[in-house]
Design an enzyme around this catalytic site. Structure first.
Site, short mmCIF file in Angstrom:
data_model
loop_
_atom_site.label_atom_id
_atom_site.label_comp_id
_atom_site.label_asym_id
_atom_site.label_seq_id
_atom_site.Cartn_x
_atom_site.Cartn_y
_atom_site.Cartn_z
N TRP A 105 0.98 -1.34 0.03
CA TRP A 105 -0.01 -0.08 0.12
C TRP A 105 0.83 1.32 -0.03
O TRP A 105 0.54 2.28 -0.88
CB TRP A 105 -1.13 -0.02 1.12
N ASP A 174 -0.97 6.45 6.87
CA ASP A 174 -2.16 5.69 6.25
C ASP A 174 -2.66 4.80 7.52
O ASP A 174 -1.68 3.98 7.61
CB ASP A 174 -1.86 4.94 4.99
N LYS A 198 -12.32 -1.63 7.87
CA LYS A 198 -11.75 -2.64 8.58
C LYS A 198 -12.08 -2.56 10.17
O LYS A 198 -12.75 -3.45 10.78
CB LYS A 198 -10.15 -2.68 8.23
N1 PMP Z 1 -4.16 1.58 2.70
C1 PMP Z 1 -4.35 0.24 3.23
C2 PMP Z 1 -3.21 0.28 4.27
C3 PMP Z 1 -5.17 -0.60 2.73
O1 PMP Z 1 -5.41 -1.87 3.41
C4 PMP Z 1 -6.05 -0.25 1.68
C5 PMP Z 1 -7.31 -1.40 1.31
N2 PMP Z 1 -7.46 -2.35 2.03
C6 PMP Z 1 -6.03 1.02 1.04
C7 PMP Z 1 -4.95 1.65 1.48
C8 PMP Z 1 -6.83 1.26 -0.26
O2 PMP Z 1 -8.16 1.52 0.20
P1 PMP Z 1 -9.31 1.57 -0.61
O3 PMP Z 1 -9.48 0.33 -1.04
O4 PMP Z 1 -10.36 2.15 0.32
O5 PMP Z 1 -8.88 2.43 -1.72
#
Ligand code: PMP
Length: 367
Positions: A105, A174, A198
């Site tokens: 990520w 994040d 989550k």
């Molecule tokens: N950052 C993290 C740590 C994630 O786990 C996720 C998605 N699982 C995201 C960003 C991306 O998020 P989204 O699918 O809501 O765009």
């Protein structure tokens, strides 16, 4: 519920049963309004109350200082990969930002940020995401507009156990997969963002917590819905916010408060992840977690099963057997394989013990 299941999904993930029951009770008639929350105007006094209450509860749970704004946005974590550089890259004249890549990520976030300025990787991009190299090896730019990291890498299971020191460079974090799971000093951050799906509610809401002095630096090309100044100036009501998701978040915040707050969530997270790691560490290599000990996630535990060469057969068997026994969504992310146990706030200690018993049984049948 008719069927025995425990949901270990990485997200969208399990919600507390009490929250779902509460929402069900109010589904058709929210507080004698005669309508569902989903049918309320976002400008109605009923909805404004829901929005304010959610913000107040979050401020209380996280002890958010007064000089921070709380925004309820859309676009997910991925939206923030763009919104962060669009709003903050121009904070300093160099239009440069520091990113530390510790997993999939943060890698995606850095890639997106390159569109909007210079991205300095404080460490060479690793081949595998299994560690956080010591802070003394990072190359930080003292003139960076911000420093970016991902507190918990949901796919790879790499979690920071500390807040990095950046000598005054604003920290952007994040926290999509570990917000409200550990006690943190919010005043150390410039900006925190988190998708809801989550630990805090259904997919659709993205939380942003931003220090006020970082607002107002958006690029001209920044889409209006991503402009923190516009959103903050309108209390997240510049356009239609994800109203039902915000309502659900508020219920989750109430639930966290009722069961003992963030401290209780943290205590549970340590207990739950401890149970799974203990099993892994005592399995003599039957279960493997590839991560360094100092960055093992309390939220997402990636596991390979079996010894060299035997992974595929055993992991397929595990996946089939766990699913048919009611342990849901334990398959690892397609990019890393294996299995992954996600232990967000709504997963209880008892449910984790249940899973560990199942895993012990699986091990003894398949050694
Ligand atoms: N950052 C993290 C740590 C994630 O786990 C996720 C998605 N699982 C995201 C960003 C991306 O998020 P989204 O699918 O809501 O765009």
């Amino acid at each position: 519920k008719a069927k025995f299941v425990i949901n270990f999904s990485a997200g969208p993930a399990k919600l507390p049963a009490a929250v779902l029951a509460h929402a069900q009770k109010e589904m058709l008639d929210h507080k004698d309004s005669g309508v569902s929350v989903m049918e309320l105007s976002h400008r109605s006094s009923e909805f404004i109350k829901i929005l304010h209450a959610a913000e107040e509860k979050l401020r209380h749970l996280l002890t958010i200082p007064d000089n921070y704004k709380v925004l309820f946005l859309q676009g997910g974590g991925t939206g923030q990969f763009s919104a962060v550089p669009l709003n903050l890259m121009q904070l300093k004249p160099g239009h440069s930002a520091d990113y530390i890549i510790t997993g999939s990520w943060s890698a995606k976030a850095a890639q997106e940020a390159e569109k909007y300025g210079t991205v300095n990787l404080v460490l060479p991009k690793p081949k595998k995401y299994t560690s956080i190299p010591d802070r003394s090896t990072w190359t930080l730019n003292p003139d960076a507009s911000y420093f970016y990291y991902c507190a918990n890498e949901t796919i790879d299971g790499v979690e920071f156990q500390y807040i990095p020191e950046t000598n005054g460079v604003p920290i952007v974090c994040d926290m999509s997969s570990n917000i409200l799971t550990r006690h943190l000093d919010i005043s150390k951050f410039g900006l925190i963002f988190a998708g809801a799906q989550k630990n805090i509610g259904p997919a659709g809401v993205t939380l942003v917590i931003i220090r006020e002095d970082l607002i107002g630096f958006a690029m001209k090309v920044c889409p209006v819905i991503f402009d923190y100044k516009v959103q903050a100036g309108n209390n997240s009501l510049y356009n239609t916010p994800p109203t039902y998701g915000i309502y659900m978040m508020g219920l989750v915040f109430d639930w966290i408060e009722e069961v003992g707050g963030v401290h209780k969530m943290e205590e549970n997270a340590i207990k739950k992840s401890g149970l799974v790691y203990e099993l892994i560490d005592n399995s003599e290599g039957f279960y493997n977690c590839p991560l360094d000990l100092d960055c093992r996630s309390r939220m997402n535990i990636p596991i390979r099963i079996g010894f060299h060469g035997a992974h595929d057969v055993l992991e397929k068997k595990f996946s089939d057997e766990s699913t048919s026994n009611g342990y849901l969504q334990l398959k690892g992310h397609r990019s890393v394989g294996g299995i992954r146990v996600s232990l967000y706030n709504a997963v209880t200690v008892e449910e984790t013990e249940h899973l560990v018993e199942f895993m012990k049984g699986f091990m003894s049948r398949n050694r």
